[in-house]
Design a protein around this motif. Structure first.
Motif, PDB file in Angstrom:
ATOM      1  N   SER A  26       0.812  -1.224   0.000  1.00  0.00           N
ATOM      2  CA  SER A  26       0.000   0.000   0.000  1.00  0.00           C
ATOM      3  C   SER A  26       0.840   1.265   0.000  1.00  0.00           C
ATOM      4  O   SER A  26       0.360   2.333  -0.378  1.00  0.00           O
ATOM      5  CB  SER A  26      -0.939   0.003   1.209  1.00  0.00           C
ATOM      6  N   GLU A  27       2.108   1.146   0.424  1.00  0.00           N
ATOM      7  CA  GLU A  27       2.996   2.311   0.504  1.00  0.00           C
ATOM      8  C   GLU A  27       3.945   2.394  -0.684  1.00  0.00           C
ATOM      9  O   GLU A  27       4.773   3.311  -0.753  1.00  0.00           O
ATOM     10  CB  GLU A  27       3.815   2.233   1.796  1.00  0.00           C
ATOM     11  N   ALA A  47      -3.054   2.930  -6.992  1.00  0.00           N
ATOM     12  CA  ALA A  47      -3.258   3.445  -8.345  1.00  0.00           C
ATOM     13  C   ALA A  47      -2.122   4.358  -8.774  1.00  0.00           C
ATOM     14  O   ALA A  47      -1.801   4.459  -9.966  1.00  0.00           O
ATOM     15  CB  ALA A  47      -4.590   4.192  -8.408  1.00  0.00           C
ATOM     16  N   ARG A  48      -1.493   5.019  -7.822  1.00  0.00           N
ATOM     17  CA  ARG A  48      -0.450   6.000  -8.135  1.00  0.00           C
ATOM     18  C   ARG A  48       0.913   5.372  -8.431  1.00  0.00           C
ATOM     19  O   ARG A  48       1.808   6.041  -8.948  1.00  0.00           O
ATOM     20  CB  ARG A  48      -0.274   6.957  -6.951  1.00  0.00           C
TER      21      ARG A  48
END
Length: 246
Positions: A26-27, A47-48
């Protein structure tokens, strides 16, 4: 220079990801992933983040291991947190050791997040106990092919002994009788993965002495690793100074 995390994604079921793997994913600013990573797990990527498909699958590699190593280094120079997402466990037939060596050689800090290896995950899904007191006291994980894609019998297998600290003497004698060299690397890990983890390194002929010292200083659970890869064990500097035996 960013940091690279070698993360085990397990056998495919996203619910078998560890909590730590989920957090690290997630990071992530960049993720390099294999073809074995399921679509359900890929859906969990931020998404990024930058996504790089390495395409590794038995018999069909879109990137060579050298290319992947270079891509990891390049990503670490561009991003703060790079995740190398690998099916199963990165250190069980996942070439994580090769990537670790390459990155550390180039000054990149590497963290490892273990995953459920295919043998464990698939056996559990099929109701097969890999160890059973009534049927066998050993488990061998064997690669079905070599780097040249043909099958080869075991060569210099890594041996891991559970609950063997008090039997270090007989274990050593048996391994020497099997033909292992006296200077074969060994490592003892106590309280592995916990904040109280301790790592001791040496060679096979010193294993009983190392185990005796460990038993005198700690009452935590321990594993004995025997084989060339044991020499790669990371030992904190203060422990290395106080407990180097070899």
């Amino acid at each position: 220079m960013g940091e690279v995390w070698l993360v085990g994604a397990g056998p495919g079921d996203p619910e078998l990801l560890t909590l730590k793997a989920m957090r690290v994913i997630s990071e992530a600013d960049a993720v390099l992933y294999d073809s074995l990573i399921s679509d359900d797990i890929l859906a969990l990527l931020p998404a990024r983040c930058t996504r790089i498909h390495t395409g590794k699958r038995c018999g069909a590699h879109s990137m060579t291991q050298i290319d992947i190593n270079k891509a990891l280094l390049s990503a670490a120079r561009k991003h703060k947190k790079v995740v190398r997402l690998k099916g199963g466990d990165p250190f069980i037939f996942g070439r994580g050791g090769e990537e670790l060596e390459y990155l550390e050689k180039h000054g990149v800090q590497v963290q490892i997040v273990p995953g459920i290896t295919a043998a464990g995950g698939c056996a559990a899904a099929a109701g097969i106990p890999l160890t059973h007191r009534d049927y066998g006291n050993a488990l061998v994980l064997h690669s079905g092919h070599t780097r040249f894609n043909e099958f080869s019998p075991s060569q210099n297998p890594t041996r891991v002994f559970y609950m063997g600290l008090r039997q270090a003497g007989p274990i050593t004698a048996h391994l020497l009788q099997e033909g292992l060299r006296e200077d074969t690397p060994v490592a003892l890990i106590i309280n592995g993965t916990l904040s109280t983890q301790q790592v001791f390194k040496g060679v096979l002929m010193d294993l009983p002495h190392i185990a005796e010292r460990v038993l005198g200083d700690s009452d935590g659970p321990g594993l004995i690793f025997v084989g060339e890869v044991a020499a790669m064990a990371r030992v904190q500097q203060q422990e290395a100074n106080a407990q180097a035996v070899a």
